[in-house]
Enzyme design. Structure first.
Site, short mmCIF file in Angstrom:
data_model
loop_
_atom_site.label_atom_id
_atom_site.label_comp_id
_atom_site.label_asym_id
_atom_site.label_seq_id
_atom_site.Cartn_x
_atom_site.Cartn_y
_atom_site.Cartn_z
N GLU A 236 12.19 -30.42 44.19
CA GLU A 236 12.85 -29.65 43.13
C GLU A 236 14.08 -30.43 42.64
OE1 GLU A 236 12.02 -26.72 41.49
OE2 GLU A 236 13.67 -27.57 40.34
N PHE A 237 14.29 -30.42 41.31
CA PHE A 237 15.43 -31.16 40.76
C PHE A 237 16.43 -30.27 40.04
CE2 PHE A 237 11.87 -34.09 41.10
CZ PHE A 237 12.44 -35.13 41.80
N LYS B 114 24.40 -33.29 51.95
CA LYS B 114 23.41 -33.22 53.04
C LYS B 114 22.28 -34.23 52.85
CE LYS B 114 20.03 -29.59 51.94
NZ LYS B 114 18.82 -30.38 51.86
N ARG C 68 19.54 -28.06 38.90
CA ARG C 68 20.98 -28.17 39.18
C ARG C 68 21.57 -26.78 39.14
NH1 ARG C 68 22.15 -31.34 33.97
NH2 ARG C 68 20.44 -29.94 33.43
N ASN D 133 18.75 -38.18 44.36
CA ASN D 133 20.06 -37.63 44.74
C ASN D 133 21.03 -38.72 45.18
OD1 ASN D 133 19.52 -35.07 44.05
ND2 ASN D 133 19.48 -34.21 46.11
N CYS E 251 23.33 -30.07 48.07
CA CYS E 251 22.35 -31.17 48.05
C CYS E 251 22.93 -32.55 48.33
CB CYS E 251 21.63 -31.19 46.71
SG CYS E 251 20.52 -29.80 46.54
N LYS F 127 12.81 -37.67 45.75
CA LYS F 127 13.94 -36.72 45.75
C LYS F 127 15.20 -37.36 46.35
CE LYS F 127 16.31 -32.95 45.63
NZ LYS F 127 16.87 -32.48 44.39
P1 NAD Z 1 19.37 -21.53 50.29
O1 NAD Z 1 20.14 -21.63 51.53
O2 NAD Z 1 20.01 -20.97 49.06
O3 NAD Z 1 18.06 -20.71 50.56
C1 NAD Z 1 17.23 -20.93 51.67
C2 NAD Z 1 16.38 -19.70 51.86
O4 NAD Z 1 15.50 -19.95 52.96
C3 NAD Z 1 17.18 -18.45 52.23
O5 NAD Z 1 16.73 -17.39 51.44
C4 NAD Z 1 16.84 -18.23 53.70
O6 NAD Z 1 16.86 -16.89 54.08
C5 NAD Z 1 15.42 -18.78 53.73
N1 NAD Z 1 14.96 -19.10 55.08
C6 NAD Z 1 15.55 -19.93 55.97
N2 NAD Z 1 14.82 -19.95 57.11
C7 NAD Z 1 13.75 -19.15 56.91
C8 NAD Z 1 12.66 -18.77 57.69
N3 NAD Z 1 12.50 -19.25 58.91
N4 NAD Z 1 11.76 -17.91 57.15
C9 NAD Z 1 11.92 -17.42 55.91
N5 NAD Z 1 12.94 -17.76 55.10
C10 NAD Z 1 13.84 -18.59 55.61
O7 NAD Z 1 18.83 -22.99 50.00
P2 NAD Z 1 18.44 -23.62 48.58
O8 NAD Z 1 19.67 -24.13 47.94
O9 NAD Z 1 17.55 -22.69 47.84
O10 NAD Z 1 17.61 -24.88 49.08
C11 NAD Z 1 16.30 -24.76 49.59
C12 NAD Z 1 15.72 -26.16 49.68
O11 NAD Z 1 15.65 -26.74 48.36
C13 NAD Z 1 16.54 -27.13 50.50
O12 NAD Z 1 15.68 -28.02 51.15
C14 NAD Z 1 17.37 -27.86 49.46
O13 NAD Z 1 17.75 -29.14 49.88
C15 NAD Z 1 16.39 -27.95 48.32
N6 NAD Z 1 17.02 -28.07 46.99
C16 NAD Z 1 18.13 -27.32 46.68
C17 NAD Z 1 18.67 -27.42 45.41
C18 NAD Z 1 19.91 -26.65 45.02
O14 NAD Z 1 20.53 -26.99 44.02
N7 NAD Z 1 20.30 -25.62 45.73
C19 NAD Z 1 18.09 -28.28 44.45
C20 NAD Z 1 16.96 -28.99 44.80
C21 NAD Z 1 16.43 -28.88 46.08
#
Ligand code: NAD
Length: 444
Positions: free
Chosen positions: A156-157, A272, A159, A213, A269, A209
């Site tokens: 996912e990209f 980490k 922002r 980043n 992002c 990805k």
């Molecule tokens: P977040 O912390 O906002 O959400 C993570 C979700 O996963 C939460 O709802 C949590 O309850 C759930 N979760 C965790 N463990 C779980 C389990 N065992 N069973 C069910 N649900 C579970 O994280 P995010 O920002 O949405 O990021 C998610 C992924 O996407 C990460 O790998 C992150 O690096 C990647 N990502 C994030 C972004 C961003 O801008 N936030 C952009 C691109 C990629």
């Protein structure tokens, strides 16, 4: 298509809402009952521009619902997207959630007779989908991937702050596929989306990805290194340097956005993912000198802001310092790895009394990340500035750009402004009698 999304965070919910708005039938799986209830009422559990409105619409149309029943949702859908968190623990990626949900999906699909595609959307280091997710799915389904099930990795990209638009109008869709059937079935979700699709193998998608980043993190740390050189040349301001550089036609306005000096990168992002990539490279015996420097430069930026403050104010003991902006970037309420919080931490350790302000985070927000700091959080800019010895601009929210020298002079004990994001016109503030200091400028 019927889609299950596991994870109701920024990526899970935004992906769910955007797919539902394209007409797919989406169930978002979460663990927190309160959050699930909120989503089912059409309210997002975090702030993201436009998300509440579109969520309300798709919930009303019965295209999206939230639930904690993972197996029921997975069994009833054709595609399951994994969007759980992959935090950095001890400087390395923590795959606990990925392993947990891979096992649960496997159990849920054990009796399934229909072809189902599992898609990893969380950011994971290369080979995770092949070496961690696939064996768990095969173990718990008792079947081989490629026959009854497909497997993809689609990074996912989006922002934060622009997430919905990024999800609905992506520049590209990367589909790492276990086999062509997996990729083809998953790509059907994006039939209505006008964006190039790049099909790759699983590990290539995972690496794209990180490369992406790390590139943006590198541009930011590079900009901050150039700022350090400029600070050593009297009369040279890094802002003027970037103005000249940004006119280069080989750079796009989007890229130029990352070539700018400030308090450093934060968020969920870049910090980490750069650390995870460094640890991953080490595990391959690859010495990544540039990546190490990128992380190292960034870790010093909050201290740089504090040094500017000390130059202006001397000791911080007993001084009342206002910090404007708490989130890691504007248009988001995400506090993860926010430079603002590192600045506040150093201020408190140095004996200052801190008042914070953020357009979206109030003292009633009850945010865990803020509980460890003894700071006052107030709701207006004027209140925040009242009797302050200095103000530090930490997040470049649009409304802070409207602050005038008069507002500082009227409210503060002494009008000292440390511009940690270089959003103010130094000429205007200096002319009006403000003591101004900014990253990348050390005076005439
Ligand atoms: P977040 O912390 O906002 O959400 C993570 C979700 O996963 C939460 O709802 C949590 O309850 C759930 N979760 C965790 N463990 C779980 C389990 N065992 N069973 C069910 N649900 C579970 O994280 P995010 O920002 O949405 O990021 C998610 C992924 O996407 C990460 O790998 C992150 O690096 C990647 N990502 C994030 C972004 C961003 O801008 N936030 C952009 C691109 C990629």
């Amino acid at each position: 298509m019927k889609v299950t999304i596991i994870g109701t965070g920024y990526v899970g919910l935004v992906t769910g809402v955007s797919l539902a708005s394209l007409g797919h039938s989406v169930v978002c799986i979460g663990r927190n009952r309160e959050k699930i209830h909120k989503i089912n009422q059409g309210k997002a559990p975090f702030y993201e521009p436009g998300l509440d409105d579109l969520l309300k619409k798709v919930v009303k149309q019965k295209l999206l619902s939230a639930s904690d029943n993972l197996s029921k949702a997975v069994e009833a859908s054709q595609v399951t997207i994994v969007a759980v968190g992959t935090p950095t623990v001890n400087n390395s990626i923590d795959l606990t959630a990925i392993k947990e949900v891979s096992s649960q999906i496997g159990v849920a699909l054990k009796q399934s007779k229909n072809y189902h595609v599992i898609v990893v959307k969380s950011t994971v280091t290369p080979k995770t989908t092949q070496n961690v997710v696939k064996p768990l799915l095969e173990k718990y389904t008792g079947k081989q991937i490629g026959k009854s099930f497909g497997l993809c990795m689609s990074p996912e990209f989006l922002r934060e702050g622009n997430a919905l638009d990024d999800a609905l109008h992506p520049d590209r869709i990367i589909i790492g596929q276990f086999d062509t059937r997996s990729g083809f079935e998953f790509s059907k979700l994006y039939k209505e989306v006008k964006a190039p699709i790049l099909f790759t193998n699983l590990a290539t998608a995972e690496m794209i990805k990180y490369a992406n980043n790390a590139l943006f993190a590198t541009l930011i740390s590079y900009s901050n290194e150039i700022a350090r050189i400029c600070e050593a040349i009297k009369g040279v301001d890094v802002i003027d340097i970037w103005e000249g550089v940004h006119l280069d036609k080989r750079l796009s306005s989007q890229t130029s956005h990352y070539i700018y000096s400030g308090a450093g990168f934060g968020g969920s992002c870049l910090p980490k993912d750069t650390k995870a990539l460094l640890a991953f490279s080490k595990s391959l015996n690859v010495d990544t000198e540039l990546l190490k420097s990128v992380i190292n430069i960034n870790s010093k930026q909050s201290r740089k802001v504090i040094n500017l403050l000390k130059e202006a104010i001397g000791t911080l003991i007993g001084k009342h310092v206002t910090v404007l902006g708490l989130s890691f970037k504007p248009n988001s309420d995400d506090l993860r790895e926010s430079a603002s919080l590192s600045i506040i931490k150093i201020l408190i350790e140095s004996g200052a009394e801190v008042t914070g302000h953020d357009p979206f985070i109030s003292k009633n927000s009850n945010r865990e990340e803020l509980k460890k700091f003894s700071i006052a959080i107030v709701s207006t800019i004027e209140e925040a500035l009242k009797d302050a010895d200095a103000v530090v601009l930490a997040t470049a929210w649009g409304e802070y750009k409207k602050i005038t020298p008069d507002v500082l002079k009227k409210n503060m004990k002494r009008p000292i402004l440390i511009d940690g994001r270089r959003i103010f016109s130094k000429e205007q503030f200096i002319k009006e009698g403000i003591i101004y200091k900014g990253i990348g400028y050390s005076g005439e």
